[in-house]
Scaffold this active site. Structure first.
Site: not given
Ligand code: GLC
Length: 436
Positions: A29, A33, A36, A105, A164, A166, A364, A408
């Site tokens: 990532y 975000w 986050d 989000q 959030g 997914d 997940y 994570e």
């Molecule tokens: C994934 C998670 C989301 C989070 C993102 C970045 O998409 O589902 O909640 O914000 O990763 O960590």
């Protein structure tokens, strides 16, 4: 007692620090975000208060002219696949140099601003709240204006990525109702999923059994494409939404954020707009509509059919965080949490109960433990008078991260870390649980 964990968690945040913002995890990532960064600032405030402020100011870079806060602000202009998927160039109304997604989000911002402010002394606190207040107000106004057109007191989200969570089962249930998009069916028929999987960045970090299935991932991409085609224009999307859900997690977080917003405004000596205050009060009253008495759980609701989506998930506990569950509801929720055939696993809280057909140790948002959810539930338990349960969950959450690292997410049976390593919100919230 937690010295080593604190040192490890600090190291993760330093590693993922990009100056003005922190990435959730370096390779998987690489952007900023929204929720986050809110969780990250909540942890950072104990370590470096100025850096915590910078983290939240970083989010302001992406605020759209209409008030929307996007779930992603792309690093480096967001070149490559991400930009292709999300690009909103003409729509954002923010600086041309900044590229963002077009969806939001969970609104954790007010909570993060409030908690950072609690670490500041009088004059600095006042300045901080005055600085952040206008953006929070514009964001909450946007949520009610654009996402609650019938003024039901529950905002609607258009995509699972806005929750959030997914691929949580209630979103998969929504996808199933729609059926697979025809191009996804074609890919299945041609047996070329392997080709798509090769292009997925997440699969270079974790095996597919820990991530979304190919069909799920592609259907969600289809949903994103749809929103992009509609120019992320809510009034257009409401005419014929791809998905529209009155999400219990999102609304619980918003109700709590509203309480924080009111506290911030009071501290800053600012009066909130009258319409906003009315929407906030209605939101608080309406959350109870998502309660299902026979099962004793909260569920999200399909906006179009008006029916609860009865797929049990850990989101049922979030009205405790909102502070709206009645004492009777709270008692039933705690019983559910302690039930070995539901949420009582060796390592809690699984994000889906054992009784669900979806329950998986690995996949997940379909079973593993997530530290941000635990953090929200710990807070919710404590404010609902369940101190012992809150302390227990806090201790086990810290043991989980202490034993397995800042992953994570985690296997709810063995505790083994899953997904990306060195995950920022796991590190930040461990720091907060230790230090707050
Ligand atoms: C994934 C998670 C989301 C989070 C993102 C970045 O998409 O589902 O909640 O914000 O990763 O960590």
């Amino acid at each position: 007692m937690y010295d080593q964990l604190l040192a490890e968690a600090h190291a993760v945040l330093r590693k993922n620090d990009r100056g003005q913002w922190t990435v959730p995890a370096g390779d998987l990532y690489p952007h900023q975000w929204l929720w986050d960064s809110c969780f990250i600032a909540i942890g950072l405030r104990h370590v470096d208060i100025e850096r915590a402020k910078t983290e939240l100011r970083g989010l302001m870079r992406g605020q759209w002219r209409n008030g929307m806060l996007p779930n992603i602000i792309f690093s480096g202009g967001g070149l490559g696949f991400d930009r292709l998927l999300w690009n909103d160039a003409e729509l954002a109304g923010v600086s041309k140099k900044i590229r963002t997604s077009g969806i939001t989000q969970p609104p954790m911002l007010a909570e993060a601003v409030w908690r950072v402010g609690q670490k500041l002394k009088d004059k600095e606190q006042l300045a901080w709240y005055r600085e952040m207040l206008p953006s929070i107000i514009r964001y909450h106004e946007w949520l009610y204006r654009e996402r609650d057109p019938r003024q039901e007191g529950l905002v609607v989200i258009f995509h699972s990525y806005e929750s959030g969570l997914d691929n949580s089962p209630y979103w998969i249930a929504e996808l199933k109702k729609k059926g697979l998009p025809s191009w996804v069916k074609l890919i299945d028929k041609l047996h070329i999923n392997w080709l798509i999987n090769k292009a997925r960045r997440d699969l270079s970090e974790a095996p597919i059994k820990e991530r979304m299935s190919g069909d799920e991932a592609l259907s969600f991409i289809s949903g994103l494409e749809y929103l992009k085609r509609k120019g992320y224009d809510s009034s257009e999307i409401f005419k014929h939404p791809y998905m529209a859900v009155q999400d219990v997690a999102f609304n619980s977080i918003l109700v709590r954020a509203n309480s924080r917003l009111a506290q911030i405004a009071k501290a800053a000596g600012v009066k909130l707009p009258v319409e906003l205050k009315a929407a906030m009060a209605l939101n608080r009253r309406s959350l109870g509509q998502l309660w299902d008495e026979p099962s004793g759980q909260f569920y999200s609701r399909d906006y179009l059919s008006g029916e609860l989506i009865k797929e049990p998930t850990v989101t049922t506990f979030l009205p405790l965080y909102a502070g709206t569950a009645t004492p009777e509801q709270a008692k039933r929720l705690v019983r559910l949490m302690n039930n070995p055939s539901q949420y009582k696993t060796k390592w809690q809280l699984p994000c889906v109960p054992r009784s669900s057909d979806y329950f998986s140790h690995f996949r997940y948002w379909q079973g593993p433990v997530w530290l941000n959810i635990n953090w929200l539930v710990i807070d919710g338990l404590a404010r609902s008078g369940f101190d012992e349960e809150a302390q227990r969950l806090k201790k086990s959450s810290l043991a989980l991260v202490g034993n397995n690292g800042c992953s994570e997410y985690f296997n709810p049976i063995t505790g083994v870390g899953l997904g990306a390593d060195n995950f920022s919100w796991t590190a930040a919230l461990a720091i907060d649980l230790i230090s707050a």
